[in-house]
Write a protein that holds these residues in place. Structure first.
Motif, PDB file in Angstrom:
ATOM      1  N   ARG A  19      13.340  20.558 -33.154  1.00 40.27           N
ATOM      2  CA  ARG A  19      12.879  19.520 -32.228  1.00 40.27           C
ATOM      3  C   ARG A  19      11.716  18.726 -32.806  1.00 40.27           C
ATOM      4  O   ARG A  19      10.753  19.308 -33.293  1.00 40.27           O
ATOM      5  CB  ARG A  19      12.354  20.169 -30.939  1.00 40.27           C
ATOM      6  CG  ARG A  19      13.405  20.759 -30.036  1.00 40.27           C
ATOM      7  CD  ARG A  19      12.729  21.522 -28.896  1.00 40.27           C
ATOM      8  NE  ARG A  19      11.800  20.689 -28.142  1.00 40.27           N
ATOM      9  CZ  ARG A  19      12.147  19.897 -27.123  1.00 40.27           C
ATOM     10  NH1 ARG A  19      13.397  19.841 -26.739  1.00 40.27           N
ATOM     11  NH2 ARG A  19      11.239  19.188 -26.497  1.00 40.27           N
ATOM     12  N   ASP A  21       9.080  16.662 -31.181  1.00 41.81           N
ATOM     13  CA  ASP A  21       8.502  16.215 -29.908  1.00 41.81           C
ATOM     14  C   ASP A  21       6.987  16.097 -30.063  1.00 41.81           C
ATOM     15  O   ASP A  21       6.476  16.156 -31.193  1.00 41.81           O
ATOM     16  CB  ASP A  21       8.913  17.173 -28.776  1.00 41.81           C
ATOM     17  CG  ASP A  21       8.442  18.608 -29.018  1.00 41.81           C
ATOM     18  OD1 ASP A  21       7.589  18.819 -29.897  1.00 41.81           O
ATOM     19  OD2 ASP A  21       8.934  19.518 -28.320  1.00 41.81           O
ATOM     20  N   ALA A  23       4.794  18.187 -29.546  1.00 43.74           N
ATOM     21  CA  ALA A  23       4.198  19.396 -30.116  1.00 43.74           C
ATOM     22  C   ALA A  23       4.354  19.426 -31.635  1.00 43.74           C
ATOM     23  O   ALA A  23       3.465  19.911 -32.338  1.00 43.74           O
ATOM     24  CB  ALA A  23       4.847  20.635 -29.493  1.00 43.74           C
ATOM     25  N   PHE A  52      16.649  17.279 -31.460  1.00 51.35           N
ATOM     26  CA  PHE A  52      16.025  16.428 -30.440  1.00 51.35           C
ATOM     27  C   PHE A  52      14.905  15.603 -31.072  1.00 51.35           C
ATOM     28  O   PHE A  52      14.160  16.109 -31.901  1.00 51.35           O
ATOM     29  CB  PHE A  52      15.433  17.319 -29.329  1.00 51.35           C
ATOM     30  CG  PHE A  52      14.735  16.546 -28.251  1.00 51.35           C
ATOM     31  CD1 PHE A  52      15.457  15.938 -27.227  1.00 51.35           C
ATOM     32  CD2 PHE A  52      13.355  16.396 -28.276  1.00 51.35           C
ATOM     33  CE1 PHE A  52      14.805  15.206 -26.245  1.00 51.35           C
ATOM     34  CE2 PHE A  52      12.701  15.663 -27.297  1.00 51.35           C
ATOM     35  CZ  PHE A  52      13.430  15.064 -26.281  1.00 51.35           C
ATOM     36  N   THR A  84      23.529  12.179 -31.068  1.00 55.28           N
ATOM     37  CA  THR A  84      22.541  12.061 -29.982  1.00 55.28           C
ATOM     38  C   THR A  84      21.260  11.363 -30.469  1.00 55.28           C
ATOM     39  O   THR A  84      20.707  10.512 -29.772  1.00 55.28           O
ATOM     40  CB  THR A  84      22.174  13.455 -29.440  1.00 55.28           C
ATOM     41  OG1 THR A  84      21.911  14.320 -30.541  1.00 55.28           O
ATOM     42  CG2 THR A  84      23.267  14.032 -28.576  1.00 55.28           C
TER      43      THR A  84
ATOM     44  N   ASP B  11       3.337  22.726 -26.227  1.00 53.18           N
ATOM     45  CA  ASP B  11       4.290  23.794 -26.550  1.00 53.18           C
ATOM     46  C   ASP B  11       5.106  24.229 -25.318  1.00 53.18           C
ATOM     47  O   ASP B  11       6.013  25.051 -25.436  1.00 53.18           O
ATOM     48  CB  ASP B  11       3.622  24.980 -27.266  1.00 53.18           C
ATOM     49  CG  ASP B  11       2.510  25.617 -26.466  1.00 53.18           C
ATOM     50  OD1 ASP B  11       2.388  25.308 -25.263  1.00 53.18           O
ATOM     51  OD2 ASP B  11       1.750  26.430 -27.035  1.00 53.18           O
ATOM     52  N   LEU B  13       6.921  21.987 -23.844  1.00 52.94           N
ATOM     53  CA  LEU B  13       8.037  21.020 -23.825  1.00 52.94           C
ATOM     54  C   LEU B  13       9.386  21.665 -24.163  1.00 52.94           C
ATOM     55  O   LEU B  13      10.392  21.381 -23.516  1.00 52.94           O
ATOM     56  CB  LEU B  13       7.749  19.852 -24.782  1.00 52.94           C
ATOM     57  CG  LEU B  13       6.554  18.954 -24.414  1.00 52.94           C
ATOM     58  CD1 LEU B  13       6.285  17.946 -25.522  1.00 52.94           C
ATOM     59  CD2 LEU B  13       6.793  18.243 -23.084  1.00 52.94           C
ATOM     60  N   ALA B  14       9.383  22.544 -25.180  1.00 51.02           N
ATOM     61  CA  ALA B  14      10.650  23.183 -25.589  1.00 51.02           C
ATOM     62  C   ALA B  14      11.161  24.099 -24.473  1.00 51.02           C
ATOM     63  O   ALA B  14      12.369  24.201 -24.253  1.00 51.02           O
ATOM     64  CB  ALA B  14      10.452  23.961 -26.886  1.00 51.02           C
ATOM     65  N   ALA B  17      12.609  21.984 -21.818  1.00 49.69           N
ATOM     66  CA  ALA B  17      13.914  21.485 -22.291  1.00 49.69           C
ATOM     67  C   ALA B  17      15.006  22.528 -22.068  1.00 49.69           C
ATOM     68  O   ALA B  17      16.144  22.176 -21.727  1.00 49.69           O
ATOM     69  CB  ALA B  17      13.828  21.111 -23.770  1.00 49.69           C
ATOM     70  N   TYR B  35      21.722  14.963 -23.138  1.00 50.92           N
ATOM     71  CA  TYR B  35      20.639  14.677 -24.089  1.00 50.92           C
ATOM     72  C   TYR B  35      19.693  13.612 -23.519  1.00 50.92           C
ATOM     73  O   TYR B  35      18.472  13.688 -23.675  1.00 50.92           O
ATOM     74  CB  TYR B  35      21.234  14.201 -25.424  1.00 50.92           C
ATOM     75  CG  TYR B  35      20.173  13.937 -26.476  1.00 50.92           C
ATOM     76  CD1 TYR B  35      19.658  14.975 -27.229  1.00 50.92           C
ATOM     77  CD2 TYR B  35      19.676  12.643 -26.680  1.00 50.92           C
ATOM     78  CE1 TYR B  35      18.668  14.745 -28.171  1.00 50.92           C
ATOM     79  CE2 TYR B  35      18.690  12.409 -27.617  1.00 50.92           C
ATOM     80  CZ  TYR B  35      18.201  13.467 -28.367  1.00 50.92           C
ATOM     81  OH  TYR B  35      17.212  13.233 -29.292  1.00 50.92           O
ATOM     82  N   GLU B  38      17.443  15.216 -21.017  1.00 47.85           N
ATOM     83  CA  GLU B  38      16.434  16.006 -21.747  1.00 47.85           C
ATOM     84  C   GLU B  38      15.325  15.079 -22.277  1.00 47.85           C
ATOM     85  O   GLU B  38      14.133  15.395 -22.190  1.00 47.85           O
ATOM     86  CB  GLU B  38      17.123  16.753 -22.902  1.00 47.85           C
ATOM     87  CG  GLU B  38      16.180  17.689 -23.660  1.00 47.85           C
ATOM     88  CD  GLU B  38      16.831  18.354 -24.884  1.00 47.85           C
ATOM     89  OE1 GLU B  38      18.076  18.348 -24.987  1.00 47.85           O
ATOM     90  OE2 GLU B  38      16.093  18.853 -25.739  1.00 47.85           O
ATOM     91  N   THR B  39      15.748  13.917 -22.788  1.00 46.61           N
ATOM     92  CA  THR B  39      14.774  12.951 -23.307  1.00 46.61           C
ATOM     93  C   THR B  39      13.852  12.446 -22.194  1.00 46.61           C
ATOM     94  O   THR B  39      12.624  12.420 -22.351  1.00 46.61           O
ATOM     95  CB  THR B  39      15.499  11.745 -23.957  1.00 46.61           C
ATOM     96  OG1 THR B  39      16.343  12.231 -24.989  1.00 46.61           O
ATOM     97  CG2 THR B  39      14.513  10.748 -24.538  1.00 46.61           C
ATOM     98  N   ASP B  42      11.376  15.083 -21.171  1.00 46.67           N
ATOM     99  CA  ASP B  42      10.395  15.312 -22.237  1.00 46.67           C
ATOM    100  C   ASP B  42       9.345  14.199 -22.263  1.00 46.67           C
ATOM    101  O   ASP B  42       8.138  14.457 -22.369  1.00 46.67           O
ATOM    102  CB  ASP B  42      11.122  15.395 -23.589  1.00 46.67           C
ATOM    103  CG  ASP B  42      10.171  15.761 -24.721  1.00 46.67           C
ATOM    104  OD1 ASP B  42       9.448  14.863 -25.201  1.00 46.67           O
ATOM    105  OD2 ASP B  42      10.113  16.941 -25.112  1.00 46.67           O
TER     106      ASP B  42
END
Lengths: 111, 135
Positions: A19, A21, A23, A52, A84, B11, B13-14, B17, B35, B38-39, B42
């Protein structure tokens, strides 16, 4: 997120898995900074293993492209972008701003 | 489902998700639509941490989802600073690289991927509702 950096003769390849993101994007930015601070501006982001990417990750991509293209000294190429992730790139209007290759080998061959 | 409370840290966020994936699977969305949800979540949670709380470790995010008929309804609550979504300019998408702004994409993604985005402040609580319609 796992990052593998390979320095080749003509370019640097950053292989990313997992991912990207808020983080993890700072860690990616750190790897990129080390490369450009070493005066290397041709970079391939191999996205094959990316599950992602959020806008925080996209900011790293666009920031790196701006840095590398300055003074025509290089460029970022993207490789093996999953469907995606491609949808996010398209939505953000990023696809015209990067050369996108089907795999890492063709992206490296571009340089 | 019961409300799940996460620390306002990146941390989380995952872990959030993972719950979103469970919700979209239960709701029966295809991979791309899942997806997108999820975006959106997030981006919303990142904005709460960065803008509402002004950094990590300042407060919590309450996550909840429910499925009602053809709708997946996700709510996120925080007790940070509220904001006016209309004050956030839309990102300029079709401009050359040099003119690209690197901010403003989060809210834009939420609106693009979801059917409805509602934001209200009740007392000290900000409530964001993200709705996805099936089909």
């Amino acid at each position: 997120m796992v990052i593998e950096h390979t320095e080749l003769k003509r370019c640097d390849v950053i292989n990313i898995k997992g991912r990207i993101d808020s983080a993890t994007a700072p860690k990616l930015a750190e790897v990129v900074n080390e490369i450009v601070e070493a005066g290397r501006f041709r970079i391939v982001f191999d996205m094959d293993g990316v599950d992602f990417i959020s806008s925080a990750g996209l900011r790293v991509l666009i920031g790196t492209q701006k840095t590398c293209k300055r003074y025509n000294r290089g460029e970022v190429a993207l490789a093996a972008v999953p469907e995606t992730i491609m949808a996010s790139l398209e939505l953000a209007g990023f696809t015209p701003l990067f050369k996108i290759f089907k795999d890492g080998v063709s992206a490296v061959g571009n340089f | 489902m019961p409300t799940v409370i996460f620390p306002g840290r990146y941390d989380s966020l995952a872990k959030i998700a993972d719950l979103v994936k469970k919700a979209t699977q239960e709701f029966g969305l295809d991979r791309l639509a899942a997806y997108g949800v999820e975006t959106a979540v997030d981006e919303a949670c990142s904005n709460i941490i960065e803008h509402a709380y002004g950094g990590e470790g300042k407060g919590e995010i309450e996550f909840n989802y429910r499925i009602k008929d053809d709708f997946l309804i996700i709510t996120l609550q925080d007790t940070g600073a509220s904001f006016n979504p209309k004050s956030v300019p839309k990102p300029k998408i079709n401009v050359p690289l040099k003119q690209r702004q690197e901010t403003g994409l989060g809210l834009y993604f939420m609106h693009q991927w979801m059917d409805e985005v509602n934001y209200v402040t009740a007392g000290k609580t900000n409530i964001l509702t993200l709705i996805k319609r099936k089909g």
